[in-house]
Design a protein around this motif. Structure first.
Motif, mmCIF file in Angstrom:
data_model
loop_
_atom_site.group_PDB
_atom_site.id
_atom_site.type_symbol
_atom_site.label_atom_id
_atom_site.label_comp_id
_atom_site.label_asym_id
_atom_site.label_seq_id
_atom_site.Cartn_x
_atom_site.Cartn_y
_atom_site.Cartn_z
ATOM 1 N N THR A 278 0.891 -1.083 0.027
ATOM 2 C CA THR A 278 0.029 0.021 0.014
ATOM 3 C C THR A 278 0.953 1.534 -0.091
ATOM 4 O OG1 THR A 278 -1.597 -1.149 1.342
ATOM 5 C CG2 THR A 278 -1.786 1.224 1.100
ATOM 6 N N PHE A 279 1.876 1.152 0.739
ATOM 7 C CA PHE A 279 2.754 2.527 0.786
ATOM 8 C C PHE A 279 3.589 2.442 -0.365
ATOM 9 C CE2 PHE A 279 7.206 3.792 1.534
ATOM 10 C CZ PHE A 279 7.188 5.039 1.749
ATOM 11 N N THR A 280 4.023 1.428 -0.886
ATOM 12 C CA THR A 280 4.511 1.583 -2.438
ATOM 13 C C THR A 280 3.753 2.105 -3.422
ATOM 14 O OG1 THR A 280 5.610 -0.543 -1.988
ATOM 15 C CG2 THR A 280 5.418 0.121 -4.307
ATOM 16 N N ILE A 281 2.496 2.109 -3.471
ATOM 17 C CA ILE A 281 1.650 2.611 -4.357
ATOM 18 C C ILE A 281 1.471 4.131 -4.141
ATOM 19 C CG2 ILE A 281 -0.831 2.666 -5.327
ATOM 20 C CD1 ILE A 281 -0.873 -0.136 -4.921
ATOM 21 N N ILE A 282 1.397 4.575 -2.671
ATOM 22 C CA ILE A 282 1.015 5.852 -2.354
ATOM 23 C C ILE A 282 2.792 6.757 -2.795
ATOM 24 C CG2 ILE A 282 1.118 7.407 -0.357
ATOM 25 C CD1 ILE A 282 -0.881 5.165 0.803
ATOM 26 N N ALA A 283 3.596 5.926 -2.493
ATOM 27 C CA ALA A 283 4.909 6.527 -2.882
ATOM 28 C C ALA A 283 4.922 6.910 -4.253
ATOM 29 C CB ALA A 283 6.181 5.743 -2.267
ATOM 30 N N GLY A 284 4.623 5.820 -5.049
ATOM 31 C CA GLY A 284 4.784 6.014 -6.798
ATOM 32 C C GLY A 284 3.891 7.309 -7.053
ATOM 33 N N ALA A 285 2.746 7.395 -6.282
ATOM 34 C CA ALA A 285 1.698 8.614 -6.623
ATOM 35 C C ALA A 285 2.512 9.910 -6.392
ATOM 36 C CB ALA A 285 0.540 8.570 -5.805
ATOM 37 N N ILE A 286 2.980 9.840 -5.296
ATOM 38 C CA ILE A 286 3.865 11.178 -4.965
ATOM 39 C C ILE A 286 5.083 11.385 -5.636
ATOM 40 C CG2 ILE A 286 5.346 12.219 -2.889
ATOM 41 C CD1 ILE A 286 3.665 10.650 -0.868
ATOM 42 N N TRP A 287 5.545 10.382 -6.181
ATOM 43 C CA TRP A 287 6.728 10.391 -7.017
ATOM 44 C C TRP A 287 6.249 11.015 -8.353
ATOM 45 C CZ3 TRP A 287 10.254 5.958 -9.045
ATOM 46 C CH2 TRP A 287 11.606 6.544 -9.807
ATOM 47 N N ALA A 288 5.145 10.371 -8.682
ATOM 48 C CA ALA A 288 4.569 10.852 -10.189
ATOM 49 C C ALA A 288 4.181 12.593 -10.159
ATOM 50 C CB ALA A 288 3.383 10.082 -10.375
ATOM 51 N N GLU A 289 3.505 12.881 -8.917
ATOM 52 C CA GLU A 289 3.109 14.188 -8.933
ATOM 53 C C GLU A 289 4.519 14.981 -9.132
ATOM 54 O OE1 GLU A 289 2.323 18.142 -7.992
ATOM 55 O OE2 GLU A 289 3.781 16.746 -6.712
ATOM 56 N N ALA A 290 5.815 14.701 -8.489
ATOM 57 C CA ALA A 290 6.998 15.385 -8.620
ATOM 58 C C ALA A 290 7.495 15.247 -9.909
ATOM 59 C CB ALA A 290 7.898 14.937 -7.524
ATOM 60 N N ALA A 291 7.266 14.352 -10.617
ATOM 61 C CA ALA A 291 7.910 14.171 -11.972
ATOM 62 C C ALA A 291 7.015 14.444 -13.120
ATOM 63 C CB ALA A 291 8.339 12.592 -12.083
ATOM 64 N N TRP A 292 5.821 14.305 -12.946
ATOM 65 C CA TRP A 292 4.977 14.610 -14.142
ATOM 66 C C TRP A 292 3.754 15.628 -13.698
ATOM 67 C CZ3 TRP A 292 4.697 8.654 -13.737
ATOM 68 C CH2 TRP A 292 5.993 8.225 -14.444
ATOM 69 N N GLY A 293 3.665 16.092 -12.434
ATOM 70 C CA GLY A 293 2.511 16.869 -12.223
ATOM 71 C C GLY A 293 1.462 16.514 -11.831
ATOM 72 N N ARG A 294 1.307 15.135 -11.799
ATOM 73 C CA ARG A 294 -0.136 14.589 -11.282
ATOM 74 C C ARG A 294 0.227 13.262 -10.531
ATOM 75 N NH1 ARG A 294 0.871 9.932 -13.249
ATOM 76 N NH2 ARG A 294 0.911 9.331 -15.259
ATOM 77 N N TYR A 295 -0.622 13.146 -9.589
ATOM 78 C CA TYR A 295 -0.503 11.888 -8.703
ATOM 79 C C TYR A 295 -0.943 10.588 -9.338
ATOM 80 C CZ TYR A 295 0.037 14.944 -4.736
ATOM 81 O OH TYR A 295 0.738 16.215 -3.754
ATOM 82 N N TRP A 296 -2.043 10.719 -10.189
ATOM 83 C CA TRP A 296 -2.765 9.693 -10.694
ATOM 84 C C TRP A 296 -3.082 9.984 -12.268
ATOM 85 C CZ3 TRP A 296 -2.776 4.728 -8.984
ATOM 86 C CH2 TRP A 296 -3.309 3.611 -9.660
ATOM 87 N N GLY A 297 -2.620 9.049 -13.174
ATOM 88 C CA GLY A 297 -2.895 9.466 -14.518
ATOM 89 C C GLY A 297 -3.261 8.044 -15.445
ATOM 90 N N TRP A 298 -3.729 7.279 -14.904
ATOM 91 C CA TRP A 298 -4.296 5.783 -15.507
ATOM 92 C C TRP A 298 -3.032 5.241 -16.461
ATOM 93 C CZ3 TRP A 298 -8.037 3.856 -13.007
ATOM 94 C CH2 TRP A 298 -8.873 4.524 -12.069
ATOM 95 N N ASP A 299 -1.888 5.584 -15.948
ATOM 96 C CA ASP A 299 -0.949 4.990 -16.828
ATOM 97 C C ASP A 299 -0.885 3.264 -16.653
ATOM 98 O OD1 ASP A 299 2.028 5.035 -18.073
ATOM 99 O OD2 ASP A 299 2.242 3.809 -16.599
ATOM 100 N N PRO A 300 -0.567 2.652 -17.639
ATOM 101 C CA PRO A 300 -0.659 0.995 -17.284
ATOM 102 C C PRO A 300 -0.220 0.548 -16.055
ATOM 103 C CG PRO A 300 -0.530 1.351 -19.622
ATOM 104 C CD PRO A 300 -0.158 2.807 -19.034
ATOM 105 N N LYS A 301 0.980 0.983 -15.751
ATOM 106 C CA LYS A 301 1.678 0.567 -14.859
ATOM 107 C C LYS A 301 0.690 0.844 -13.163
ATOM 108 C CE LYS A 301 5.443 -0.787 -14.368
ATOM 109 N NZ LYS A 301 5.874 -2.229 -14.478
ATOM 110 N N GLU A 302 0.453 2.284 -13.361
ATOM 111 C CA GLU A 302 -0.159 2.612 -11.972
ATOM 112 C C GLU A 302 -1.731 1.618 -11.801
ATOM 113 O OE1 GLU A 302 1.078 7.092 -12.672
ATOM 114 O OE2 GLU A 302 -1.110 6.505 -13.177
ATOM 115 N N VAL A 303 -2.191 1.540 -12.977
ATOM 116 C CA VAL A 303 -3.538 0.741 -13.302
ATOM 117 C C VAL A 303 -3.370 -0.723 -12.543
ATOM 118 C CG1 VAL A 303 -5.427 -0.324 -14.578
ATOM 119 C CG2 VAL A 303 -4.567 2.085 -14.868
ATOM 120 N N TRP A 304 -2.269 -1.455 -12.967
ATOM 121 C CA TRP A 304 -2.060 -2.758 -12.829
ATOM 122 C C TRP A 304 -1.519 -2.835 -11.154
ATOM 123 C CZ3 TRP A 304 -3.681 -7.108 -14.465
ATOM 124 C CH2 TRP A 304 -4.235 -7.452 -15.737
#
Length: 360
Positions: A278-304
């Protein structure tokens, strides 16, 4: 070529030598594990069952007792086959699995573990020199992720052994899988040492990906235990019904711990690792916001990743529900791990998205 570049290239070459050396020693450990299973004793459940499957469980046994003067007979009750925990009990008495009770089995078991430790040390050296050659976290592409994942999986196994957990039965499938994983990594997924795209230059690479690797390694151990549970449960059901469960496959299954023990072991690992996933997914969302400017973008990796989380949540819920305990929950656990594998191999190879930065 400057001195730094030459040093990095030498480190990369050393890493390649070490991974092949580790594979060679893992192969020796694989052979030792095979020998261990050949000479190892059966578990207590298997031994008890073998003694009584020729006749119905519970039927009396007539034996002749010799006395000092004259002889006589006595009727002894045949022992009952105990394959599952009694109501109100959590444990089923079982034996050591592949090793134990046999001098040869114990010997080859110790040799197999010693070789696994040596291979793991070489494996760790491979990952560390790869990291030094690129001066970053050694999981920037599928090759690096695969080698690190296998290293952590073996580390989890050895850590459980150090903690005195009775998991000798895990050695053979683990070493087999590690050899397959490393073989695929060096032959298909290999990528030369290189730097990462700018979006990945973040401390979150160490946090997010390391958590994902450790979670996957623990999930793998639990998945192997779950798969063995299904086989062992069918084997014990035949024993309880008084059927002949012999043959080569039955002889293999008789060397495993009881089904209840395997099921409990897998559940405890999955329940322990789920918060970290659960923390891994949350950490990925935080990193996505820092790198791409959004927490969640329905990217295939995020979805799976989220699908994998839902699958394990369903398993844990099913495991706590009376009507879904046992085999139904085990099927959910295997489905959840299959989602994790697809998230790694399938999404990276078949689908494209923002996580496709490294190719293979």
């Amino acid at each position: 070529m400057n001195l730094a570049a030459a040093t990095n290239e030498n480190l990369a070459n050393i890493s390649n030598v070490l991974v092949y050396s580790a594979m060679a020693v893992y192969t020796l450990a694989f052979l030792a594990h095979i020998t261990e299973w050949v000479f190892g004793s059966r578990s207590a459940v298997g031994r008890t069952a073998a003694a009584i499957t020729t006749e119905a469980a519970g039927s009396p046994v007539t034996v002749t007792v010799k006395k000092a003067q004259g002889g006589g007979t006595a009727v002894l009750e045949r022992p009952e086959v105990v394959t599952r925990a009694a109501p109100g009990s959590r444990d089923v008495p079982d034996g050591p699995g592949a090793a134990g009770g046999s001098e040869k089995g114990d010997l080859y078991g110790r040799i197999a573990v010693s070789l696994t430790v040596l291979a793991w040390v070489l494996h760790v050296g491979c990952v560390l020199t790869r990291a030094l050659s690129v001066q970053r976290a050694p999981w920037g592409n599928m090759y690096e992720f695969s080698t690190t994942f296998a290293m952590v999986a073996v580390g989890v196994y050895l850590g459980l052994l150090v903690a005195k957990k009775n998991i000798g039965w895990l050695g053979l499938p683990l070493v087999t899988t590690v050899l397959l994983d490393l073989g695929l990594a060096v032959s298909v997924l290999y990528t030369a040492s290189d730097q990462l795209v700018p979006a990945l230059h973040s401390y979150w690479l160490w946090i997010h990906v390391s958590c994902a690797i450790f979670c996957g390694a623990a999930m793998y151990v639990a998945a192997v235990s779950t798969l063995f549970y299904l086989f062992r449960d069918s084997y014990e059901a035949k024993l309880a019904a008084g059927q002949d469960a012999g043959g080569a496959w039955g002889n293999v299954l008789s060397r495993l711990p009881s089904a209840a023990t395997l099921d409990k072991f897998a559940y405890r690992i999955n329940a322990t690792i789920f918060p970290l996933w659960t923390f891994t997914i949350i950490a990925g969302a935080i990193w996505a916001e820092a790198a791409w400017g959004r927490y969640w973008g329905w990217d295939p990796k995020e979805v799976w990743s989220f699908i994998t989380w839902v699958a394990y949540a369903c398993y844990l819920h099913a495991r706590a529900t009376a009507g879904w305990k046992g085999r139904k929950a085990a099927y959910l656990a295997l489905l959840a791990f299959a989602c994790y594998l697809f998230n790694y191999y399938g999404v990276n190879i078949l689908l494209s998205g923002k996580h496709s930065y490294a190719g293979v």
